[in-house]
Design a protein around this motif. Structure first.
Motif, PDB file in Angstrom:
ATOM      1  N   THR A  77      -0.907  -1.449  -3.920  1.00 13.15           N
ATOM      2  CA  THR A  77      -2.159  -1.985  -3.497  1.00 13.15           C
ATOM      3  C   THR A  77      -2.941  -0.768  -3.343  1.00 13.15           C
ATOM      4  OG1 THR A  77      -1.572  -4.046  -2.718  1.00 13.15           O
ATOM      5  CG2 THR A  77      -3.674  -3.252  -1.962  1.00 13.15           C
ATOM      6  N   LEU A  78      -4.177  -0.391  -3.951  1.00 13.66           N
ATOM      7  CA  LEU A  78      -4.844   0.804  -3.751  1.00 13.66           C
ATOM      8  C   LEU A  78      -6.370   0.411  -3.330  1.00 13.66           C
ATOM      9  CD1 LEU A  78      -3.744   2.400  -7.018  1.00 13.66           C
ATOM     10  CD2 LEU A  78      -2.806   2.837  -5.029  1.00 13.66           C
ATOM     11  N   ARG A  79      -6.696   1.273  -2.791  1.00 17.79           N
ATOM     12  CA  ARG A  79      -8.412   1.146  -2.382  1.00 17.79           C
ATOM     13  C   ARG A  79      -9.350   1.679  -3.508  1.00 17.79           C
ATOM     14  NH1 ARG A  79      -9.326  -1.031   2.371  1.00 17.79           N
ATOM     15  NH2 ARG A  79      -7.702  -1.032   4.122  1.00 17.79           N
ATOM     16  N   ASP A  80     -10.259   0.972  -3.937  1.00 19.05           N
ATOM     17  CA  ASP A  80     -11.324   1.446  -5.017  1.00 19.05           C
ATOM     18  C   ASP A  80     -12.464   2.335  -4.252  1.00 19.05           C
ATOM     19  OD1 ASP A  80     -12.997  -0.361  -3.685  1.00 19.05           O
ATOM     20  OD2 ASP A  80     -12.851  -1.737  -5.337  1.00 19.05           O
ATOM     21  N   GLU A  81     -13.462   2.800  -5.300  1.00 22.01           N
ATOM     22  CA  GLU A  81     -14.335   3.790  -4.247  1.00 22.01           C
ATOM     23  C   GLU A  81     -15.101   3.072  -3.350  1.00 22.01           C
ATOM     24  OE1 GLU A  81     -15.722   1.676  -8.269  1.00 22.01           O
ATOM     25  OE2 GLU A  81     -13.927   2.498  -7.449  1.00 22.01           O
ATOM     26  N   HIS A  82     -15.078   1.512  -3.373  1.00 18.85           N
ATOM     27  CA  HIS A  82     -16.015   0.862  -2.194  1.00 18.85           C
ATOM     28  C   HIS A  82     -14.784   0.676  -1.086  1.00 18.85           C
ATOM     29  CE1 HIS A  82     -18.965   0.633  -5.007  1.00 18.85           C
ATOM     30  NE2 HIS A  82     -18.082   0.165  -5.929  1.00 18.85           N
ATOM     31  N   GLN A 115     -12.326  -1.210  -1.006  1.00 22.76           N
ATOM     32  CA  GLN A 115     -11.487  -2.713  -1.155  1.00 22.76           C
ATOM     33  C   GLN A 115     -10.477  -2.525  -1.835  1.00 22.76           C
ATOM     34  OE1 GLN A 115     -13.407  -5.336  -0.070  1.00 22.76           O
ATOM     35  NE2 GLN A 115     -14.832  -3.818   0.433  1.00 22.76           N
ATOM     36  N   GLN A 132      -7.401  -3.193  -4.044  1.00 19.90           N
ATOM     37  CA  GLN A 132      -7.080  -3.759  -5.499  1.00 19.90           C
ATOM     38  C   GLN A 132      -5.573  -3.862  -5.610  1.00 19.90           C
ATOM     39  OE1 GLN A 132      -9.683  -4.825  -7.406  1.00 19.90           O
ATOM     40  NE2 GLN A 132     -11.065  -4.397  -5.875  1.00 19.90           N
ATOM     41  N   ARG A 148      -2.277  -3.899  -8.123  1.00 21.67           N
ATOM     42  CA  ARG A 148      -1.826  -3.180  -9.294  1.00 21.67           C
ATOM     43  C   ARG A 148      -0.356  -3.650  -9.589  1.00 21.67           C
ATOM     44  NH1 ARG A 148      -0.582   3.474  -8.991  1.00 21.67           N
ATOM     45  NH2 ARG A 148      -0.343   3.699 -11.080  1.00 21.67           N
ATOM     46  N   GLN A 175       0.819  -1.393  -0.176  1.00 22.93           N
ATOM     47  CA  GLN A 175       0.047   0.004   0.137  1.00 22.93           C
ATOM     48  C   GLN A 175       0.891   1.385   0.150  1.00 22.93           C
ATOM     49  OE1 GLN A 175      -0.296  -2.807   1.657  1.00 22.93           O
ATOM     50  NE2 GLN A 175      -2.399  -2.836   2.920  1.00 22.93           N
TER      51      GLN A 175
END
Length: 230
Positions: free
Chosen positions: A147-152, A154, A156, A158, A142
Protein backbone atom coordinates in the motif's frame (compact mmCIF):
# COMPACT_ATOMS: atom_id res chain seq x y z
CA UNK A 1 -5.37 -14.03 -36.79
CA UNK A 2 -1.64 -14.44 -37.18
CA UNK A 3 -1.57 -18.21 -36.77
CA UNK A 4 1.71 -20.16 -36.82
CA UNK A 5 3.02 -21.34 -40.16
CA UNK A 6 1.93 -24.82 -41.21
CA UNK A 7 4.94 -27.08 -41.85
CA UNK A 8 5.78 -30.74 -42.21
CA UNK A 9 6.39 -32.92 -39.16
CA UNK A 10 10.13 -32.94 -39.92
CA UNK A 11 10.25 -29.13 -40.13
CA UNK A 12 8.26 -28.86 -36.89
CA UNK A 13 10.63 -31.26 -35.13
CA UNK A 14 13.65 -29.21 -36.21
CA UNK A 15 12.04 -25.98 -35.02
CA UNK A 16 11.04 -27.65 -31.75
CA UNK A 17 14.61 -28.79 -31.12
CA UNK A 18 15.84 -25.24 -31.70
CA UNK A 19 13.28 -23.89 -29.23
CA UNK A 20 14.12 -26.65 -26.75
CA UNK A 21 17.71 -25.41 -26.59
CA UNK A 22 16.42 -21.95 -25.64
CA UNK A 23 14.01 -23.42 -23.07
CA UNK A 24 16.81 -25.38 -21.41
CA UNK A 25 18.95 -22.25 -21.28
CA UNK A 26 16.04 -20.37 -19.70
CA UNK A 27 15.56 -23.17 -17.14
CA UNK A 28 19.23 -23.04 -16.18
CA UNK A 29 19.03 -19.26 -15.92
CA UNK A 30 15.90 -19.54 -13.74
CA UNK A 31 17.64 -22.05 -11.46
CA UNK A 32 20.57 -19.63 -11.09
CA UNK A 33 18.17 -16.78 -10.35
CA UNK A 34 16.38 -18.85 -7.72
CA UNK A 35 19.73 -19.62 -6.11
CA UNK A 36 20.48 -15.89 -5.94
CA UNK A 37 17.03 -15.36 -4.39
CA UNK A 38 17.72 -17.93 -1.68
CA UNK A 39 21.06 -16.26 -0.99
CA UNK A 40 19.42 -12.89 -0.30
CA UNK A 41 20.11 -11.53 3.19
CA UNK A 42 17.08 -11.23 5.45
CA UNK A 43 15.76 -8.56 7.79
CA UNK A 44 14.57 -9.26 11.32
CA UNK A 45 11.11 -7.90 12.10
CA UNK A 46 10.91 -6.19 15.47
CA UNK A 47 7.55 -4.46 14.98
CA UNK A 48 4.31 -5.90 16.36
CA UNK A 49 1.66 -6.48 13.69
CA UNK A 50 -1.90 -7.30 14.73
CA UNK A 51 -4.37 -8.94 12.34
CA UNK A 52 -8.03 -9.91 12.47
CA UNK A 53 -8.94 -13.45 11.48
CA UNK A 54 -11.51 -16.17 12.04
CA UNK A 55 -10.33 -16.67 15.64
CA UNK A 56 -10.10 -12.97 16.49
CA UNK A 57 -6.86 -11.05 16.81
CA UNK A 58 -3.61 -12.66 15.66
CA UNK A 59 0.04 -11.69 15.39
CA UNK A 60 2.37 -12.33 12.47
CA UNK A 61 3.82 -15.46 14.10
CA UNK A 62 0.32 -16.94 14.28
CA UNK A 63 0.05 -16.80 10.47
CA UNK A 64 2.92 -19.33 10.24
CA UNK A 65 0.62 -22.02 11.74
CA UNK A 66 3.65 -23.52 13.47
CA UNK A 67 5.59 -23.89 10.20
CA UNK A 68 9.08 -22.47 9.42
CA UNK A 69 8.00 -20.35 6.44
CA UNK A 70 5.14 -18.08 5.46
CA UNK A 71 4.07 -16.72 2.08
CA UNK A 72 1.72 -13.72 2.31
CA UNK A 73 -0.31 -12.57 -0.66
CA UNK A 74 -1.24 -8.91 -0.24
CA UNK A 75 -4.74 -9.10 -1.69
CA UNK A 76 -5.92 -5.67 -2.87
CA UNK A 77 -9.06 -4.95 -0.85
CA UNK A 78 -9.18 -1.43 0.59
CA UNK A 79 -11.37 -0.71 3.64
CA UNK A 80 -13.80 1.41 1.60
CA UNK A 81 -14.29 -1.21 -1.16
CA UNK A 82 -17.29 -3.52 -1.24
CA UNK A 83 -15.42 -6.38 -2.92
CA UNK A 84 -11.86 -7.53 -3.51
CA UNK A 85 -9.76 -6.77 -6.58
CA UNK A 86 -10.69 -8.79 -9.70
CA UNK A 87 -7.09 -9.47 -10.74
CA UNK A 88 -6.18 -10.50 -7.19
CA UNK A 89 -9.19 -12.80 -7.25
CA UNK A 90 -7.85 -14.40 -10.42
CA UNK A 91 -4.51 -14.90 -8.69
CA UNK A 92 -6.06 -16.51 -5.65
CA UNK A 93 -8.06 -18.84 -7.90
CA UNK A 94 -4.72 -20.31 -9.03
CA UNK A 95 -3.65 -21.30 -5.54
CA UNK A 96 -4.21 -25.03 -5.27
CA UNK A 97 -4.52 -27.31 -2.28
CA UNK A 98 -2.27 -25.95 0.48
CA UNK A 99 -1.31 -29.46 1.64
CA UNK A 100 1.56 -29.46 -0.85
CA UNK A 101 3.01 -26.22 0.53
CA UNK A 102 2.40 -27.24 4.12
CA UNK A 103 4.23 -30.54 3.57
CA UNK A 104 7.31 -28.43 2.89
CA UNK A 105 6.89 -26.41 6.06
CA UNK A 106 5.38 -23.39 4.33
CA UNK A 107 2.16 -21.63 5.32
CA UNK A 108 0.16 -19.42 2.95
CA UNK A 109 -2.18 -16.56 3.86
CA UNK A 110 -3.91 -13.70 2.11
CA UNK A 111 -3.84 -10.32 3.86
CA UNK A 112 -5.93 -7.24 3.04
CA UNK A 113 -6.55 -3.84 4.62
CA UNK A 114 -10.33 -4.34 4.46
CA UNK A 115 -11.93 -5.18 7.81
CA UNK A 116 -12.52 -8.88 8.40
CA UNK A 117 -16.29 -8.31 8.38
CA UNK A 118 -15.95 -7.44 4.66
CA UNK A 119 -13.43 -10.16 3.86
CA UNK A 120 -15.54 -12.99 5.28
CA UNK A 121 -18.61 -12.68 2.99
CA UNK A 122 -16.46 -12.07 -0.10
CA UNK A 123 -14.35 -15.14 0.70
CA UNK A 124 -17.54 -17.19 1.06
CA UNK A 125 -18.84 -15.87 -2.25
CA UNK A 126 -15.63 -16.92 -4.00
CA UNK A 127 -15.59 -20.32 -2.33
CA UNK A 128 -12.02 -20.00 -1.07
CA UNK A 129 -10.66 -21.86 1.93
CA UNK A 130 -7.19 -20.25 2.17
CA UNK A 131 -6.46 -18.41 5.43
CA UNK A 132 -7.28 -14.70 4.99
CA UNK A 133 -6.62 -11.95 7.51
CA UNK A 134 -7.32 -8.25 7.82
CA UNK A 135 -4.34 -5.96 8.49
CA UNK A 136 -6.63 -3.00 9.16
CA UNK A 137 -5.32 -2.76 12.73
CA UNK A 138 -1.70 -2.18 11.68
CA UNK A 139 0.51 -0.74 8.92
CA UNK A 140 1.57 -4.17 7.67
CA UNK A 141 0.65 -3.51 4.03
CA UNK A 142 2.33 -0.10 4.02
CA UNK A 143 5.52 -1.38 5.64
CA UNK A 144 5.93 -4.11 3.03
CA UNK A 145 5.18 -1.94 -0.01
CA UNK A 146 1.72 -3.29 -0.81
CA UNK A 147 0.00 0.00 0.00
CA UNK A 148 1.54 3.28 -1.15
CA UNK A 149 0.63 6.96 -0.93
CA UNK A 150 0.10 8.79 -4.22
CA UNK A 151 1.05 12.40 -4.93
CA UNK A 152 -2.12 13.53 -3.15
CA UNK A 153 -1.36 11.54 -0.03
CA UNK A 154 -4.08 8.97 -0.74
CA UNK A 155 -3.43 5.30 -0.02
CA UNK A 156 -3.27 3.11 -3.13
CA UNK A 157 -3.27 -0.69 -3.25
CA UNK A 158 -0.59 -2.62 -5.13
CA UNK A 159 -0.39 -6.35 -5.95
CA UNK A 160 2.38 -7.82 -3.84
CA UNK A 161 3.69 -10.95 -2.20
CA UNK A 162 6.01 -11.25 0.81
CA UNK A 163 7.94 -14.21 2.23
CA UNK A 164 8.94 -14.74 5.85
CA UNK A 165 11.01 -17.21 7.84
CA UNK A 166 10.96 -17.69 11.59
CA UNK A 167 13.33 -19.24 14.09
CA UNK A 168 11.75 -19.56 17.49
CA UNK A 169 10.16 -16.18 18.26
CA UNK A 170 12.35 -14.34 15.74
CA UNK A 171 10.72 -13.51 12.39
CA UNK A 172 12.63 -12.51 9.26
CA UNK A 173 11.52 -10.92 6.00
CA UNK A 174 13.27 -12.79 3.17
CA UNK A 175 11.64 -11.68 -0.10
CA UNK A 176 8.98 -9.51 -1.76
CA UNK A 177 7.61 -9.26 -5.31
CA UNK A 178 5.31 -6.68 -6.88
CA UNK A 179 3.19 -6.07 -9.98
CA UNK A 180 4.60 -7.99 -12.99
CA UNK A 181 6.86 -9.90 -10.62
CA UNK A 182 3.77 -11.97 -9.75
CA UNK A 183 3.00 -12.99 -13.33
CA UNK A 184 4.38 -16.51 -13.19
CA UNK A 185 3.44 -17.24 -9.57
CA UNK A 186 0.52 -19.37 -8.49
CA UNK A 187 1.71 -22.96 -8.39
CA UNK A 188 3.35 -24.70 -5.46
CA UNK A 189 6.83 -24.87 -6.97
CA UNK A 190 6.66 -21.24 -8.11
CA UNK A 191 5.84 -20.14 -4.58
CA UNK A 192 8.53 -22.34 -3.06
CA UNK A 193 11.07 -20.87 -5.48
CA UNK A 194 10.53 -17.51 -3.79
CA UNK A 195 11.25 -18.76 -0.29
CA UNK A 196 14.51 -19.02 1.60
CA UNK A 197 14.33 -22.83 1.76
CA UNK A 198 13.20 -23.25 -1.83
CA UNK A 199 11.74 -26.57 -3.00
CA UNK A 200 14.08 -28.45 -0.66
CA UNK A 201 15.33 -30.63 -3.51
CA UNK A 202 18.78 -32.21 -3.35
CA UNK A 203 19.88 -30.56 -6.61
CA UNK A 204 19.18 -27.01 -5.42
CA UNK A 205 21.89 -24.60 -4.41
CA UNK A 206 22.94 -23.41 -1.93
CA UNK A 207 23.32 -26.90 -0.49
CA UNK A 208 22.17 -28.04 2.92
CA UNK A 209 18.53 -26.95 2.88
CA UNK A 210 16.85 -30.01 1.37
CA UNK A 211 16.47 -31.84 4.70
CA UNK A 212 15.78 -28.71 6.77
CA UNK A 213 12.48 -30.13 8.05
CA UNK A 214 13.93 -33.46 9.14
CA UNK A 215 11.87 -35.28 6.49
CA UNK A 216 12.57 -36.75 3.03
CA UNK A 217 13.67 -34.06 0.59
CA UNK A 218 11.39 -32.37 -1.95
CA UNK A 219 9.90 -34.83 -4.40
CA UNK A 220 9.99 -37.71 -1.92
CA UNK A 221 7.39 -35.87 0.18
CA UNK A 222 4.86 -35.39 -2.62
CA UNK A 223 1.56 -37.21 -1.96
CA UNK A 224 -2.06 -36.97 -3.02
CA UNK A 225 -3.31 -34.04 -0.98
CA UNK A 226 -5.57 -36.21 1.18
CA UNK A 227 -2.65 -38.47 2.14
CA UNK A 228 -0.54 -35.88 3.91
CA UNK A 229 -0.19 -35.99 7.66
CA UNK A 230 0.10 -32.36 8.75
Amino acid sequence: MGLPKVVTREEWRAAREELLALEKAATRARDALNTRRRELPMVEIDKLYVFEGPDGKAELLDLFEGRPQLVVYHFMFAPEWDAGCRSCSGFLDQIGHLAHLRARGTAFAAVSRAPFTKILPFKARMGWTVPWYSSNLSEFNQDFGATLRDEHGQLQERPALSCFLHEGERIFHTYSAFDRGLDSIGFTTNLLDLTALGRQEEWEKPEGRASSLGAPAGSARVRYHDEYVD
